[in-house]
Design a protein around this motif. Structure first.
Motif, short mmCIF file in Angstrom:
data_model
loop_
_atom_site.label_atom_id
_atom_site.label_comp_id
_atom_site.label_asym_id
_atom_site.label_seq_id
_atom_site.Cartn_x
_atom_site.Cartn_y
_atom_site.Cartn_z
N ILE A 22 -18.34 26.64 61.11
CA ILE A 22 -16.89 26.70 61.33
C ILE A 22 -16.51 26.13 62.69
O ILE A 22 -15.33 26.13 63.05
CB ILE A 22 -16.35 28.14 61.18
CG1 ILE A 22 -16.94 29.07 62.25
CG2 ILE A 22 -16.63 28.67 59.78
CD1 ILE A 22 -16.32 30.46 62.25
N LEU A 23 -17.49 25.65 63.43
CA LEU A 23 -17.21 24.93 64.67
C LEU A 23 -17.17 23.43 64.45
O LEU A 23 -16.68 22.69 65.32
CB LEU A 23 -18.27 25.25 65.73
CG LEU A 23 -18.55 26.72 66.06
CD1 LEU A 23 -19.70 26.81 67.06
CD2 LEU A 23 -17.31 27.41 66.60
N THR A 24 -17.69 22.97 63.30
CA THR A 24 -18.00 21.56 63.13
C THR A 24 -17.40 20.93 61.89
O THR A 24 -17.82 19.86 61.47
CB THR A 24 -19.52 21.38 63.09
OG1 THR A 24 -20.08 22.25 62.09
CG2 THR A 24 -20.16 21.70 64.44
N ASP A 25 -16.42 21.56 61.27
CA ASP A 25 -15.72 20.97 60.14
C ASP A 25 -16.63 20.80 58.92
O ASP A 25 -16.42 19.91 58.10
CB ASP A 25 -15.12 19.62 60.53
CG ASP A 25 -13.90 19.24 59.70
OD1 ASP A 25 -13.03 20.11 59.50
OD2 ASP A 25 -13.80 18.08 59.26
N ARG A 26 -17.64 21.65 58.79
CA ARG A 26 -18.51 21.59 57.62
C ARG A 26 -17.77 22.09 56.38
O ARG A 26 -16.91 22.98 56.46
CB ARG A 26 -19.75 22.46 57.85
CG ARG A 26 -20.68 21.96 58.93
CD ARG A 26 -21.46 20.74 58.47
NE ARG A 26 -22.43 20.32 59.46
CZ ARG A 26 -23.69 20.76 59.51
NH1 ARG A 26 -24.11 21.64 58.63
NH2 ARG A 26 -24.51 20.31 60.44
#
Length: 508
Positions: free
Chosen positions: A487-491
């Motif tokens: 949720i930090l990396t646009d997954r």
């Protein structure tokens, strides 16, 4: 200081490179302007063309075009910018090098976020006299989710945080430098102590001068750096008085309030002000900036007679900026991610940077036959790190006040000066990402407290138990960082996977 100078640099540079590497992966994703990137990268691009910020068409219209590569859509009319220009100039360097694209406007944040890890390692190493504890602080900052996201987003605050921690690191170096200077004075003059005298008056102190420049650069990004400048200037002066008292000045040491205070004021405030003024060079060297020709319309104004036309116009612009930050418009504004500072230290309300919701199963990487998916970038601090650091800051205050351990003054003063001023502007929307200036200090407190747990570098059961405890804390924080990484990396993750990471209702 530790004698392992080479290893000290290897650890600092190595951790900075690790932070750079894990933040570099998919830096350009999402390939669009997210959150307040709708302001600063566009300002930076127009500043490369004109030297000052200009207006752009409506963001809902122009932002998709910029993402598609149609970037020269700026207008010639000056734009009213509510923050000083330095942070935007730094973003502009990335755009000048890599183009007006998501990689270009985020790369400077990546560089300064990684350098921030290096500086923190050096600061904590100096204060703790331990390369191990300094490296521990750098590792913990590397594993922080908020620092991770802010190092991958084209906003201003990562630059502010870097300049502030670098300035504080210079003041810590100045403390050692001045004490060595006093010791050298005693040695050269064959004195046991100052014998009640004040000692040498030292005007030129290179590390303090460097701190003044860095505080000026921090103010050139955002004005709230002034609070930390004031707090650490007083702390640095207190260190001077303590050093003279230790050297034998006795009651004469209090004369340092004036005799050391004036040089400190010049090095920190005057030099800082001149540095801040220099960050406005682009606006001053051109004539089209917002309010740049105000003096021509008000030739009889007192400020014009006292300061001259360009500086009077700059002063008026500052009054307008201050009016924006304290006026009714901002105080009456609302935002869904409004997060009051009372909850920052416990990560009560993370900031949503970007989100794509309701991705159907079997499309865009969403697993078929299951729940809908989503992609998010959340500005969330690693919870285990922030909660442990909150406990550590309480102990830091205890060690500083109760045991007069000067080392713990730095994280406590840093936290309070970066955090408390926000309580006095509670009517306006506030966001969790403002706390990026706090996390280096709370991480420092945690590293110093873990150093206490670790104990002296003497083999034995005490050291083994301390190492296991510290290792357990670091492992827990690392696992927590890995858990929130998607949720930090646009997954692309399913809705249920996202909910598993939303531990509290206020996080949704």
């Amino acid at each position: 200081m530790p004698t392992d100078r080479l290893w000290g640099w290897i650890v600092a540079v190595g951790l900075a490179l690790i932070a750079f590497g894990i933040r570099f992966v998919n830096l350009a994703v999402p390939n669009k302007l997210v959150f307040d990137e709708t302001y600063y990268p566009k300002d930076a691009w127009s500043m490369l063309r004109y030297g000052y910020e200009t207006q752009w068409p409506d963001g809902d219209v122009v932002n998709p075009k910029i993402a598609a590569g149609d970037v020269d859509l700026y207008l010639q009319a000056a734009s009213f910018a509510v923050h000083p220009p330095l942070g935007k100039w730094l973003i502009a360097l990335g755009e000048l090098t890599f183009g007006m694209n998501s990689f270009g406007w985020r790369f400077p944040s990546l560089v300064f976020g990684s350098l921030m890890v290096l500086v923190l390692v050096r600061l904590v190493r100096r204060v703790s006299r331990s390369t191990l504890i300094g490296g521990l602080a750098g590792l913990l900052l590397t594993l922080d989710g908020l620092h991770f996201v802010m190092s991958r987003t084209g906003l201003l605050d990562i630059f502010l945080a870097f300049f502030l921690i670098a300035a504080v690191a210079c003041l810590a170096a100045d403390r050692d430098w001045f004490r060595h200077r006093l010791a050298r004075h005693l040695q050269v003059n064959r004195l046991a102590d100052l014998g009640g005298g004040f000692g040498p008056l030292v005007w030129f102190r290179p590390w303090r001068l460097a701190a003044g420049v860095l505080f000026g650069l921090a103010c050139g990004v955002k004005w709230n750096a002034l609070y930390l400048l004031a707090a650490f200037a007083l702390l640095s002066l207190a260190w001077d008085i303590g050093a003279r008292r230790l050297a034998g000045a006795g009651r004469r040491s209090t004369a340092g309030l004036l005799l050391d205070g004036v040089p400190a004021f010049v090095s920190l405030v005057v030099v800082g002000a001149l540095t801040y003024l220099a960050t406005w060079t682009g606006w001053l060297a051109t004539t089209g900036g917002y309010f740049r020709t105000w003096h021509e319309e008000h030739p009889d104004a007192m400020s014009v007679r006292l300061l001259g036309g360009p500086l009077a116009s700059l002063w008026q612009l500052h009054k307008e900026i201050y009016g924006f930050h304290s006026g009714e418009f901002i105080n009456n504004a609302e935002h869904p991610y409004d997060a009051k500072p009372l909850g920052w230290l416990v990560v009560a309300r993370p900031i949503g940077i970007d989100a794509v919701n309701d991705i159907p199963p079997g499309t865009q990487g969403c697993p078929p036959g299951g729940d809908n998916c989503l992609q998010v970038v959340s500005g969330m601090g690693t919870p285990m790190l922030w909660w442990a650091a909150l406990i550590a800051i309480v102990f830091a205050a205890f060690f500083w006040i109760g045991f007069r351990d000067w080392r713990f003054a730095i994280p406590v003063v840093g936290l309070l000066s970066a955090w408390l001023p926000w309580f006095f502007v509670g009517d306006r929307p506030q966001f969790f990402f403002y706390a990026i200036t706090i996390i280096p200090f709370t991480v420092m407190a945690l590293a110093l407290c873990l150093g206490k747990v670790l104990g002296p570098a003497v083999p034995g059961e005490r050291r083994l138990i301390g190492a296991v405890a510290v290792g357990g804390v670091v492992a827990l924080i690392g696992a927590n960082f890995a858990f929130i990484y998607p949720i930090l990396t646009d997954r692309v993750i399913t809705y249920q996977q996202w909910l598993a990471r939303m531990w509290f209702k206020s996080w949704i």
